[in-house]
Each structure stands twice: as structure tokens, then as C-alpha cells.
Design a protein around this motif. Structure first.
Motif, PDB file in Angstrom:
ATOM      1  N   LEU B 205       0.730  -1.245   0.010  1.00 53.19           N
ATOM      2  CA  LEU B 205       0.131  -0.045   0.073  1.00 53.19           C
ATOM      3  C   LEU B 205       0.946   1.257   0.131  1.00 53.19           C
ATOM      4  O   LEU B 205       0.551   2.163  -0.752  1.00 53.19           O
ATOM      5  N   GLY B 206       1.906   1.393   0.917  1.00 52.67           N
ATOM      6  CA  GLY B 206       2.835   2.417   0.977  1.00 52.67           C
ATOM      7  C   GLY B 206       3.438   2.677  -0.518  1.00 52.67           C
ATOM      8  O   GLY B 206       3.366   3.658  -0.907  1.00 52.67           O
ATOM      9  N   ALA B 207       3.961   1.604  -1.173  1.00 53.01           N
ATOM     10  CA  ALA B 207       4.541   1.893  -2.504  1.00 53.01           C
ATOM     11  C   ALA B 207       3.453   2.286  -3.664  1.00 53.01           C
ATOM     12  O   ALA B 207       3.688   3.288  -4.404  1.00 53.01           O
ATOM     13  N   GLN B 208       2.211   1.670  -3.490  1.00 54.39           N
ATOM     14  CA  GLN B 208       1.193   2.239  -4.525  1.00 54.39           C
ATOM     15  C   GLN B 208       0.919   3.603  -4.155  1.00 54.39           C
ATOM     16  O   GLN B 208       0.764   4.101  -5.152  1.00 54.39           O
ATOM     17  N   ALA B 209       0.865   3.961  -2.866  1.00 52.60           N
ATOM     18  CA  ALA B 209       0.587   5.437  -2.597  1.00 52.60           C
ATOM     19  C   ALA B 209       1.588   6.442  -3.356  1.00 52.60           C
ATOM     20  O   ALA B 209       1.083   7.537  -3.736  1.00 52.60           O
ATOM     21  N   LEU B 210       2.748   6.163  -2.973  1.00 53.55           N
ATOM     22  CA  LEU B 210       4.060   7.043  -3.575  1.00 53.55           C
ATOM     23  C   LEU B 210       3.881   6.934  -5.081  1.00 53.55           C
ATOM     24  O   LEU B 210       4.168   7.875  -5.822  1.00 53.55           O
ATOM     25  N   LEU B 211       3.654   5.797  -5.648  1.00 52.11           N
ATOM     26  CA  LEU B 211       3.596   5.546  -7.184  1.00 52.11           C
ATOM     27  C   LEU B 211       2.436   6.282  -7.675  1.00 52.11           C
ATOM     28  O   LEU B 211       2.453   6.967  -8.622  1.00 52.11           O
ATOM     29  N   GLY B 212       1.064   6.110  -6.932  1.00 54.66           N
ATOM     30  CA  GLY B 212       0.132   6.994  -7.533  1.00 54.66           C
ATOM     31  C   GLY B 212       0.198   8.301  -7.435  1.00 54.66           C
ATOM     32  O   GLY B 212      -0.095   9.153  -8.426  1.00 54.66           O
TER      33      GLY B 212
END
Lengths: 280, 311
Positions: B205-212
Motif C-alpha cells: 500500500l505504501g509503494a502504491q501510494a507513492l507511485l500513485g
């Protein structure tokens, strides 16, 4: 009361201090005839500047209320119960009673006024005196939409006028009310920085004031986000980005957020205190 | 067109992985050299179908575009070794942080009159084709050489030309940038775990948040400050969290980090620019392996201090 035409309104002021004068000046700048305004104060001291601009003056609070469509209660918070009990018999439901007393809640106002009264709580700020105020008002339980429209129209010469729920008044006090002092602190520090770097104090101060003013105008009038404007000033590797880095290291942002928080918390505290005091 | 890599470490591996995923070059046209065959990246490259060799000279001979993908302090050794083998067709692209075009050209001018040199600074996300690459063009490289490099690097992410004096700043920002992000993500995941999330989910979720967020910013005309505001509802969770971050000096920390990386890059540059390079700068075992290569003899001046050899 016709919501559109404010030039026909009769306006009364209880209290003749800086806030009352600032609001009066703002109203006058919007084509309301000076003769339509009346201000009351116990002594002559503050009444003179009102007279100079053609406003009617009196020592009687009742006289300021009778015949007025809108009454501004601009006395110190602890005097509000005293003056409202004095004019209780003269207040009608066709009038709008607007209190600018910090910490005095709508609930308190409505308890002190006759039952059907239209009460409004207004939090202006100091620059009202130069018609560049930030004003937030909150409507009492008997107020209608047309009261909001009318007040907004009446006060537009004072600066920026917005309406909000009463909960926002404390926030506004903390950020735009006290915020003026925060800006003065910053301006003073800017000037001191200039003096440190070799500029004479008087020049440093006038330049600092103009810098704050100019930046403020640009911020308001450009419609751009402050972050955008900040970026636009920062040339790569230039002076501004170096200075900004130093500010960031100093935690200025966090301190400012905390300052607004502290001031707002205190406004809430004072509001509660005065409500409790009144009940006891 | 053939591509060669001097060095078969993280950078070579990442670039090859990206190029092959992009289909911009066939792996059998890629050669990578390394004296040390024990590196995990070496077997990774071999599995991708890249020609592996322990001979730098072989990599040079088999390539048109030659990436120097070794550590900055190794560059002078490599240049001395391969100098005689450089032809007119070669485009030398150095990826070494802090190593200037002029220092490379200076070495190669001993062997060729017009060596075509370019300098690029890329980053590891080339491996997933989301790299950030800048390049600067040397004295004798043509516009077409720049276009060729840009074509290659644009297949694995964003690529643009810059003036060479900006490359150190780029290193500090997007060169080191992924490391800042990994650190942030590790800590964000810790935060999630502290508040009850299972680790894997927290990382995801953290990675997806930054990616997004990054994608939103790249796609938007808006200032990141405005985008931040759009997430912060009044009195809500996010603004409380942001205040905490500001109190911790988050912004100035990031500015400091970029600055530190950029300054260190400049320091490395002055180290690499030195004429005197001690043989102790390179592992003896590696030196020995290099000397075992065909065509490499001690008279190639690899481990004689180059400055003295000219007197």
C-alpha cells in the motif's frame, strides 16, 4: 428589509473603538450616507473621529439602537451583558444585532436579547481600519438568508467578508485575527535581517512592510496557490532557495501551524470561560 | 547496432533489463565485461542472453555504443586499458558519478584524435522502465549521437539532455532519489505495521501510494502544494499528519539530502580528476584478473601512475 440596497439602511454602533471606526469607514466607503450612521460611547474621546466623517454621535446606547436597522455591538466582551441589558427594551425583531466581541457566543447573545431577535456574530480583524480586513460572520438561530446577503453587502467595503458556522470563528480568530500579529513578527524579523546585513533600520522597516504588502496583494489577486508563487520566485541555485532552505531548517512552517493552533485553542477556551461565567 | 558494457554490476544489469523489456535491442547484440564473475548480476545478465566476457577489450571490439558502468575510481584504469582499442565508430557513454567529460576525453585523446564521449546520469528504476536519465554531450560527439543515446535511454524512462554542470545536482536528486524513496517506504510500512497492518500489505500500500502520487503529479499541471491541499480535508487526519512531518523538519531534511549527495558527487569528481591514482585503489585480485586477459600486458601502464608515464 430590502436585501439589496444598503444605502437606505440606518446603522447604529454601540462602542466607538478602533473596530467600530474601521467598520464604519468601510460602510461609508460603500456609498452609505454618513447621516445614516449613529455611534454611542460614554465619553467624547473616541467620538471625535466619527464626527469628522459626518457620523451622528450620542452618549445614549438606546438612541443608537432606536431606529437602526443594523446595530453593531463593538464593546469589550465583559461589557456586552451590561449594554445588552440596557438596550433590551429597544431591540425589535426587525433589527439585526451584530456582535464583534471576541469569545461571546451566539448562544450567549441570544440569551441576552429578546427572544425573536436576529443575532449575528462577526469576527473582523485589525486591517478593517484600512478597509483590508478579513471578516467572518456566523448567523444566529433567527437569522435568515437575506440577513446574510445584507450583511455581506453592507461590509464589503471593509475587506473580505465570508460566512461560516460558528465553529470556524475561533479558527478565524486564531489565524486572521491573531495572524495579523504573526505577520508583524515576520516583518520585524525581515527588517532585523536587513539591519544585520548592513541596511539602516528605517529603510529596512519600510521595505519589509512593502514586501509583505506586495506579496499579499500578489497572492490575493493572482489566484495562484502560494506554493506556486513561491516556486516562481525561486531561480535555480539562486538567493531565494538558499534563504528558504534556512527557513525550512528553522521549522517555520510547523511553528506557524502550531501558532494558529495555540491561538485557536485559546479562543475556544475563552469562549467557554465567558459562557460559564455568564451562567454563574 | 551493438551495445557494450564495461562493468557487469547493478547499473549494467538494470539497463539491460530495461532495454530488453523495451525491445529496443536484442540481447545477443549486448556484451558485458567484468573481471569478477562471482557477482550475482553477472549470472543475471547471462540468463538474459547477454554475452559475458572477462575481457574489457572484447566488450569494446564487439560494440558501437559502449557504456562505462564501473565505479568512478575505476574509470581511469579502464580508459587506459581500452584506449588503444577505441575506433572512430565508438560512442563512449560514461555513467560514473562525478567523472567529467573532459577527464575522459583527456585520457582518450592519447589514443584517438576525436573520441566521441557522452556523460549520462541515470538511476536504477530503468530496470522497470521508469528511469530518470540526463546526458551531456562531449566535444566530438555529434547531434546524432545524442539522439541515439536519447532513443536508448528514453526506452527505459524519462531522458533529456542537460548542460554538464547540472549533472551533479541531478545525481543528488534523481540519481540518489530512489534510495530516499525506499527509505521512506520502509518507514511508512513500519508506520502501517505499528498501527496494525500486516507487513506485506503495508509495503504494498505504501509503494502504491507513492507511485500513485508521483503519477498524479506528472500528469497534472498543478503545483505539488496544491495537490497536497486537495488531500487535506479540514481538521482531518492528513493535515494532522502533515503538521507532525513539518515539526520534524521533513522538508528541510529532503533539501539537505539532495544537497549532501550533490556535494559528495563533486568531491568524488575531484578525486577522480587526480592525475595520480594509486594502484591500491583497485583490488589486487581484480588487477591480476585483468592482467590475465588476452592483449593486456603490463606495458599498458595500467598500474603505473599515468602522470609519471608521460614524463
Amino acid at each position: 428589509m430590502d436585501s439589496g440596497d444598503v444605502t437606505q439602511l440606518k446603522i447604529g454602533f454601540i462602542g466607538a473603538g478602533n473596530m467600530a471606526f474601521g467598520i464604519a469607514k468601510g460602510i461609508l466607503s460603500w456609498k452609505v450616507p454618513a447621516g445614516n450612521l449613529k455611534v454611542s460611547a460614554p465619553s467624547d474621546t473616541n467620538l471625535q473621529r466619527f464626527q469628522e466623517v459626518g457620523v451622528a454621535v450620542t452618549h445614549s446606547n438606546v438612541e443608537a439602537v432606536c431606529g437602526s436597522d443594523v446595530v453593531f455591538v463593538a464593546v469589550k466582551p465583559h461589557l456586552v451583558p451590561v449594554v445588552l441589558s440596557e438596550v433590551f427594551g429597544s431591540v425589535t425583531k426587525d433589527q439585526m444585532i451584530v456582535s464583534v466581541a471576541a469569545g461571546v457566543t451566539l448562544a450567549t447573545l441570544e440569551e441576552l436579547l429578546p427572544e425573536a431577535s436576529v443575532a449575528v456574530r462577526l469576527m473582523p480583524n485589525l486591517p478593517c481600519v484600512v478597509q483590508e480586513g478579513a471578516l467572518l460572520f456566523s448567523l444566529g438561530s433567527k437569522a435568515k438568508r437575506e440577513h446574510s446577503v445584507l450583511l455581506r453587502s453592507l461590509l464589503q467595503g471593509c475587506g473580505l467578508v465570508e460566512e461560516g458556522p460558528e465553529a470556524w470563528i475561533d479558527v478565524h480568530t486564531g489565524s486572521s485575527g491573531s495572524g495579523v500579529a504573526f505577520v508583524y513578527l515576520f516583518a520585524e524579523a525581515l527588517a532585523e535581517g536587513s539591519v544585520k546585513m548592513g541596511m539602516p533600520s528605517a529603510l529596512a522597516h519600510s521595505l519589509a512592510a512593502q514586501t509583505v504588502l506586495g506579496a499579499g496583494r500578489l497572492l490575493r489577486d493572482s489566484g495562484k496557490h502560494p506554493a506556486q508563487l513561491r516556486s516562481e520566485v525561486c531561480t535555480p541555485g539562486g538567493t531565494t532557495i538558499y534563504g528558504l532552505h534556512t527557513l525550512e531548517r528553522g521549522g517555520v512552517r510547523a511553528a506557524t501551524i502550531s501558532a494558529v493552533e495555540s491561538a485557536t485553542d485559546r479562543a475556544r477556551e475563552l469562549g467557554l470561560k465567558s459562557a460559564t461565567a455568564k451562567r454563574n | 547496432m551493438s551495445v557494450g558494457f564495461i562493468g557487469a554490476g547493478q547499473l549494467a544489469h538494470a539497463l539491460v533489463k530495461g532495454f530488453t523489456a523495451a525491445g529496443v535491442i536484442a540481447t545477443h547484440r549486448i556484451t558485458a565485461s567484468s573481471p569478477d564473475t562471482d557477482l550475482p548480476t553477472v549470472s543475471g545478465l547471462r540468463k538474459m542472453g547477454v554475452n559475458l566476457t572477462t575481457s574489457n577489450k572484447e566488450a569494446v571490439n564487439k560494440s558501437d555504443v559502449l557504456f562505462l558502468a564501473v565505479k568512478p575510481h575505476i574509470i581511469p584504469f579502464v580508459l587506459d586499458e581500452i584506449g588503444p582499442d577505441i575506433e572512430d565508430r565508438h560512442l563512449i557513454v560514461s555513467c560514473a558519478a562525478g567523472v567529467t567529460i573532459s577527464s575522459i576525453e583527456k585520457k582518450l585523446l592519447q589514443y584517438r584524435t576525436a573520441p566521441k564521449v557522452m556523460r549520462c546520469m541515470t538511476n536504477t528504476p530503468v530496470v522497470v522502465r521508469e528511469g530518470a536519465t540526463v546526458y551531456a554531450t562531449g566535444t566530438h560527439a555529434e547531434v546524432e549521437d545524442g539522439k541515439l543515446l536519447e532513443q536508448l535511454m528514453a526506452s527505459v524512462g524519462y531522458c533529456t539532455e542537460v548542460e554538464e554542470d547540472l549533472i551533479d545536482a541531478v545525481t543528488g536528486l534523481s540519481g540518489s532519489g530512489p534510495a530516499y524513496a525506499f527509505t521512506a517506504l520502509d518507514a511508512l510500512a513500519d508506520g502501517g505495521v505499528k498501527m496494525g497492518l500486516p507487513r506485506r500489505l503495508a509495503v504494498r500500500l505504501g509503494a502504491q501510494a507513492l507511485l500513485g502520487a508521483a503519477k498524479m503529479l506528472l500528469d497534472s499541471e498543478q503545483h505539488p502544494g496544491q495537490l497536497k491541499d486537495n488531500v487535506c480535508s479540514p481538521g482531518g487526519a492528513t493535515i494532522h499528519a502533515l503538521h507532525v512531518m513539518e515539526s520534524g523538519g521533513f522538508r528541510s531534511l529532503l533539501i539537505n539530502a539532495v544537497e549532501a549527495s550533490c556535494i559528495r558527487t563533486r568531491e568524488l569528481q575531484s578525486l577522480a580528476d587526480q592525475e595520480r591514482i594509486s594502484p591500491a585503489a583497485i583490488k589486487k585480485t581484480t588487477l591480476d584478473k585483468v592482467l590475465q586477459q588476452p592483449g593486456v600486458t603490463s606495458s599498458d601502464n595500467i598500474y603505473i601512475i599515468p602522470a609519471l608515464s608521460q614524463k
